[in-house]
Design an enzyme around this catalytic site. Sequence first.
Site, PDB file in Angstrom:
ATOM      1  N   GLU A 229      42.169  44.763  27.513  1.00 16.98           N
ATOM      2  CA  GLU A 229      42.697  45.856  26.703  1.00 16.98           C
ATOM      3  C   GLU A 229      42.893  45.449  25.248  1.00 16.98           C
ATOM      4  O   GLU A 229      42.957  46.283  24.362  1.00 16.98           O
ATOM      5  CB  GLU A 229      43.968  46.456  27.303  1.00 16.98           C
ATOM      6  CG  GLU A 229      45.059  45.586  27.805  1.00 16.98           C
ATOM      7  CD  GLU A 229      44.866  44.823  29.113  1.00 16.98           C
ATOM      8  OE1 GLU A 229      45.891  44.467  29.672  1.00 16.98           O
ATOM      9  OE2 GLU A 229      43.750  44.535  29.564  1.00 16.98           O
TER      10      GLU A 229
ATOM     11  N   ARG B  25      46.501  33.210  39.339  1.00 13.73           N
ATOM     12  CA  ARG B  25      47.235  33.572  40.554  1.00 13.73           C
ATOM     13  C   ARG B  25      46.308  33.792  41.735  1.00 13.73           C
ATOM     14  O   ARG B  25      46.717  33.663  42.884  1.00 13.73           O
ATOM     15  CB  ARG B  25      48.133  34.791  40.312  1.00 13.73           C
ATOM     16  CG  ARG B  25      49.246  34.495  39.313  1.00 13.73           C
ATOM     17  CD  ARG B  25      50.341  35.513  39.249  1.00 13.73           C
ATOM     18  NE  ARG B  25      49.917  36.874  39.068  1.00 13.73           N
ATOM     19  CZ  ARG B  25      50.738  37.923  39.049  1.00 13.73           C
ATOM     20  NH1 ARG B  25      52.040  37.751  39.192  1.00 13.73           N
ATOM     21  NH2 ARG B  25      50.271  39.134  38.883  1.00 13.73           N
TER      22      ARG B  25
END
Length: 171
Positions: free
Chosen positions: A96, A59
């Site tokens: 994560e 993006r």
Amino acid sequence: MGVVTDWSALIRDIPDYPKPGIVFKDITPLLADHTAFTQVVDELADGLAFDKVVGIEARGFILAAPVAYRSGAGFVPVRKKGKLPAATLEASYDLEYGSAVIEVHADAFAPGERVLIVDDVLATGGTAEATVELVRRAGAEVAAVSFLMELSFLSGRDRLPGIEVRALLSV
């Protein structure tokens, strides 16, 4: 052209995407609004001097390319490992749920060029930190890092000491 005063109204939350517990920030309504998109592109680089704009996959490409065009600067993509065809420099960073590697062409920057790094979201800062490392290893200087939005509760800007960090929205 009118002025959009609340870009956050054009960013929708998608709960549990891409996995349960994550709230995805969907910027496609903002991108579809010509006035808001134009204002975002203008403000990401406002007042900065730079030679090249780096867009971080994926993006970040959508925002960085028009910033480069509008500013008369070159555009350089930072991509996931294995997506660039020529010799590259690479940097790894933690996610994560694991780690990832990004790359930039080794010849993307001339020594001393000033680079603006652009991405859509500053979260934990790992991708931005790895991108800063790549730009510096390639011999260029980081002018600033600009984001459409910052997830401030994740403290990502703490991983970018000594660098001007801009976020147009903070959530």
